[in-house]
Design a protein around this motif. Structure first.
Motif, PDB file in Angstrom:
ATOM      1  N   ARG A   1      35.618  10.662  17.503  1.00  0.00           N
ATOM      2  CA  ARG A   1      35.868  11.765  17.053  1.00  0.00           C
ATOM      3  C   ARG A   1      35.593  13.003  17.462  1.00  0.00           C
ATOM      4  O   ARG A   1      36.373  14.063  17.449  1.00  0.00           O
ATOM      5  CB  ARG A   1      35.010  11.867  15.532  1.00  0.00           C
ATOM      6  CG  ARG A   1      35.580  10.775  14.600  1.00  0.00           C
ATOM      7  CD  ARG A   1      34.643  11.125  13.207  1.00  0.00           C
ATOM      8  NE  ARG A   1      35.319  10.097  11.903  1.00  0.00           N
ATOM      9  CZ  ARG A   1      34.843   8.749  12.085  1.00  0.00           C
ATOM     10  NH1 ARG A   1      33.699   8.644  12.501  1.00  0.00           N
ATOM     11  NH2 ARG A   1      35.340   8.106  10.998  1.00  0.00           N
TER      12      ARG A   1
ATOM     13  N   GLU B   1      43.609   9.655  11.354  1.00  0.00           N
ATOM     14  CA  GLU B   1      42.610  10.857  11.966  1.00  0.00           C
ATOM     15  C   GLU B   1      43.206  11.431  12.947  1.00  0.00           C
ATOM     16  O   GLU B   1      43.188  12.600  13.125  1.00  0.00           O
ATOM     17  CB  GLU B   1      41.223  10.027  12.107  1.00  0.00           C
ATOM     18  CG  GLU B   1      40.499   9.777  10.870  1.00  0.00           C
ATOM     19  CD  GLU B   1      38.910   9.295  11.557  1.00  0.00           C
ATOM     20  OE1 GLU B   1      38.117  10.250  11.862  1.00  0.00           O
ATOM     21  OE2 GLU B   1      38.677   8.058  11.315  1.00  0.00           O
TER      22      GLU B   1
ATOM     23  N   SER C   1      44.428  15.372  13.133  1.00  0.00           N
ATOM     24  CA  SER C   1      43.680  16.261  13.959  1.00  0.00           C
ATOM     25  C   SER C   1      44.870  17.086  15.018  1.00  0.00           C
ATOM     26  O   SER C   1      44.295  17.876  15.834  1.00  0.00           O
ATOM     27  CB  SER C   1      42.666  15.603  14.908  1.00  0.00           C
ATOM     28  OG  SER C   1      43.295  14.412  15.582  1.00  0.00           O
TER      29      SER C   1
END
Length: 374
Positions: A64, A90, A94
């Motif tokens: 992350r 994800e 992003s």
């Protein structure tokens, strides 16, 4: 030439030994891509021998943090198979374009979910199916589509060998099994041989043979539909006598190919003796019964794989160049998301037909082998 800045999530066999190896050692890709960051929970994996990393190269133990890196344009998602969709979502959300390792997903619903996120985020999503660029496959497809073999009746694809396996990719809970590990490559090719329509019939039998886990390592898959060749696809880890990788049977001839060469032979209909249907028993001299016999003149051709072309590096390089053209100039992807979706639909149906027990098949390791744990 503008270089795309890349971050790779996962430094296992795929992320480290395939993607990072390709991008940092092959000159055509070094000109187009720059690996600026990698992520893996095992720090030692983040160093690649014999490669000088880019200035400011960063490694992360938490992916992350990599996703939050504003310098990265393209994320290579080389996580565990079960994590491809959630981590890919994800990455898209992003603000990154994403190249995902195969298999993209285990179900069509998951494919639709990540494709939907890509559309909403306005990002590009691709799947690493580099075997589409395998020269022996491309040549076989070219010969079949030329029509020289007549109407294609059956295409047999065999990715076979004899081996035992005991890592995480033998476990169903991690998205393992030969259909998900090796299978996406020949299945992607099979659908190119089959054509654009979805198969009307999907029949699959899977078995656990030499696997130490609870997922399959023997797959037999048949695809059929009106107006299309029947596809006979096999992926086996209990084949002691592997033969041809590709075999094509047509109404005017056939083709056989292995990793080194391809041979095909065919007759030209205009050169064949003229025949007509005779509905009564055939008779020869003295009205004795005879069998249908004719002499066809077969033409035979051979094609050898160019040196170094039958290498995973070569296929991967071609894939990444196609991806680069897509990302920088809007060129179409050779492997489209809709094609991947068709592939996953078949994988899902195969698993539906073969609900394997989830208990591992334990096989004791002989005491004399090194590395045995009590």
């Amino acid at each position: 030439m503008r270089r795309i800045k890349v971050g790779i999530i996962g430094q296992g066999r795929s992320g480290r030994n395939i993607h990072r190896h390709l991008l940092e050692t092959l000159e055509p890709l070094r000109e187009r891509y720059e690996v600026v960051a990698v992520a893996d929970y095992i720090p030692e994996r983040c160093n690649l021998e014999d490669v000088t990393p880019a200035d400011g190269f960063r490694s992360y133990s938490d992916y992350r943090r990599l996703l939050a890196d504003p310098a990265i344009e393209l994320i290579v998602n080389a996580t565990l198979s079960r994590d491809h969709v959630p981590v890919g979502i994800e990455a898209l959300e992003s603000g990154h374009d994403v190249l995902c390792e195969k298999p993209l997903a285990g179900t069509v619903a998951e494919v639709d979910a990540i494709m939907g996120v890509a559309r909403r985020a306005g990002r590009r999503l691709a799947v690493f199916q580099q075997s589409r660029f395998r020269p022996i496959f491309r040549k076989a497809l070219e010969v079949m589509r030329s029509g020289i073999l007549g109407r294609p009746v059956l295409v047999r694809i065999a990715y076979n060998g004899f081996s035992r396996r005991w890592d995480w990719q033998t476990l169903q809970e991690f998205g393992g099994g030969e259909l998900m590990n090796t299978g996406p490559h020949p299945l992607d090719q099979a659908l190119q041989f089959f054509g654009d329509a979805d198969p009307e019939t999907v029949f699959c039998r899977m078995d656990r043979a030499n696997s130490f886990g609870n997922a399959e390592d023997q797959v037999k898959l048949l695809l059929a539909g009106a107006g299309h060749p029947t596809i006979d696809l096999e992926v086996s880890r209990c084949c002691a006598f592997p033969g041809a990788i590709y075999e094509i049977r047509g109404t005017c001839g056939g083709l056989r190919a292995d990793a080194a060469e391809m041979v095909w032979k065919y007759f030209i209909p205009d050169e064949a003796p003229e025949q007509r249907l005779i509905a009564t028993p055939l008779e020869g001299p003295g009205r004795l019964p005879v069998y249908c016999v004719e002499k066809l003149h077969f033409h035979e051709r051979k094609w050898e794989v160019p040196p170094m072309a039958e290498s995973v590096d070569s296929w991967g390089c071609d894939f990444y160049i196609n991806l680069y053209c897509h990302l920088t100039a809007g060129a179409p992807l050779e492997v489209t998301l809709e094609q991947v979706r068709r592939q996953v639909r078949i994988i899902e149906e195969c698993h539906r037909q073969n609900p394997l027990p989830r208990d591992p098949v334990f096989r004791p390791v002989p005491a004399e082998l090194p590395g045995r744990r009590g």
